[in-house]
Design an enzyme around this catalytic site. Structure first.
Site, mmCIF file in Angstrom:
data_model
loop_
_atom_site.group_PDB
_atom_site.id
_atom_site.type_symbol
_atom_site.label_atom_id
_atom_site.label_comp_id
_atom_site.label_asym_id
_atom_site.label_seq_id
_atom_site.Cartn_x
_atom_site.Cartn_y
_atom_site.Cartn_z
ATOM 1 N N TYR A 1 37.044 40.632 39.700
ATOM 2 C CA TYR A 1 37.194 41.812 38.871
ATOM 3 C C TYR A 1 36.286 43.023 39.090
ATOM 4 O O TYR A 1 35.504 42.896 38.496
ATOM 5 C CB TYR A 1 37.331 41.420 37.335
ATOM 6 C CG TYR A 1 38.640 40.369 36.781
ATOM 7 C CD1 TYR A 1 38.973 39.685 38.137
ATOM 8 C CD2 TYR A 1 38.473 39.025 35.979
ATOM 9 C CE1 TYR A 1 40.459 38.910 37.323
ATOM 10 C CE2 TYR A 1 39.351 38.110 35.506
ATOM 11 C CZ TYR A 1 40.202 38.400 36.448
ATOM 12 O OH TYR A 1 41.109 36.904 36.004
ATOM 13 N N PRO B 1 49.769 36.047 28.337
ATOM 14 C CA PRO B 1 49.651 35.667 27.837
ATOM 15 C C PRO B 1 50.337 35.997 25.947
ATOM 16 O O PRO B 1 51.590 35.776 25.220
ATOM 17 C CB PRO B 1 48.400 34.958 26.907
ATOM 18 C CG PRO B 1 47.855 35.844 26.926
ATOM 19 C CD PRO B 1 47.197 36.438 28.036
#
Length: 283
Positions: free
Chosen positions: A67, A213
């Site tokens: 990341y 999600p």
């Protein structure tokens, strides 16, 4: 309700038998630049967000060396090191980044060893609580990749090992090479390809970390999300998170954001109790 109390409303989950955390985590992918590449536009705001996350009672933060690359881990350390008691940092290794939105799998043992050593330095940790194999490398036997992580575990540099984006068959194979305590797959109210993996994790007492999600818009479930959200005076993303929390006690959502306001909104999903009828409609 105070944010610190909200974080524990959904209860707790124990990972690997000895890491007990509140069952609403935080995914730290979005505290980087566009395309998950380079630094964020406002680094000070990212540091402030991470501190706010922990002050709110969230004590499980998921990141990865890819990341940024490296940026997310560095910001987490800047914000939290030395870490408050009980805060668990989970990271991942197995990708090489060559540019914005570019992800190349590399899970060779020598590469994973470099990744773990680098994560320890950037996170300012002596041991990583949860190191996850970000992807199984099609060019490298999973046994070799996990063997490298197991060696590092025995050396005291990794506490627990997890795997990411795997099938039931791959998970069962991985279990033969390492003690796997968590699985992280893409899973949400609309994308249910990992349904059987969730079931296997629940039966085995293994933590399941759903990434991405908050999907739902533009899917057949969208109308149900919108209607149920109105009934609870909530947002659709809050209902999507509430559904994940209700799906299984072994599900540990890790919604990510770069905004304190959005984080607070996500955290408030812990207070939503869906009816059996609503759960059935979404499921």
């Amino acid at each position: 309700m105070a944010l610190s109390k909200q974080a524990s409303t959904a209860g707790t989950i124990t990972i690997g038998g000895d890491l007990t955390v509140n069952r609403m985590g935080f995914g730290a992918m979005r505290i980087t630049g566009r395309g998950i590449w380079g630094p964020p536009a406002d680094r000070a705001a990212a540091v402030k967000l991470i501190r706010h996350v922990v002050e709110a009672g969230v004590n499980f933060i998921d990141t990865a060396d890819s990341y940024g690359p490296y940026v997310s881990e560095e910001i987490i350390a800047e914000a939290l090191a030395p870490y408050p008691a009980g805060v668990v940092i989970a990271t991942k290794a197995g990708f090489v980044r060559k540019g914005p939105d570019q992800w190349v799998i590399d899970a060779r043992p020598e590469r994973l060893r470099e990744c773990v050593e680098g994560s320890l330095r950037r996170l300012k940790l002596e041991r990583i609580d949860l190191m996850q194999l970000h992807r199984i490398d099609p060019k490298v036997p999973a046994e070799e990749s996990l063997g490298a992580l197991t060696d590092l575990q025995q050396a005291g540099k990794i506490r627990h090992i997890g795997v990411s984006e795997t099938t039931v068959e791959e998970y069962e194979r991985c279990k033969k090479s390492a003690k796997i305590v968590s699985v992280q797959n893409r899973y949400n109210v609309a994308d249910r390809d990992a349904e059987d993996v969730v079931d296997v994790c629940e039966r085995g007492g293994i933590a399941f970390l759903p990434w991405y999600p908050l999907a739902g818009k533009g899917t057949p479930k969208h109308k149900a999300l919108a209607r149920i959200a109105r009934a609870h005076d909530a947002t659709e993303t809050q209902i999507a998170l509430a559904w994940l929390l209700a799906r299984s006690p072994m599900v540990l959502p890790i919604p990510g954001t770069s905004s304190i306001e959005h984080f607070d909104e996500n955290l408030a999903a812990s207070n939503i109790e869906l009816t059996l009828e609503e759960l059935a409609e979404l499921t």
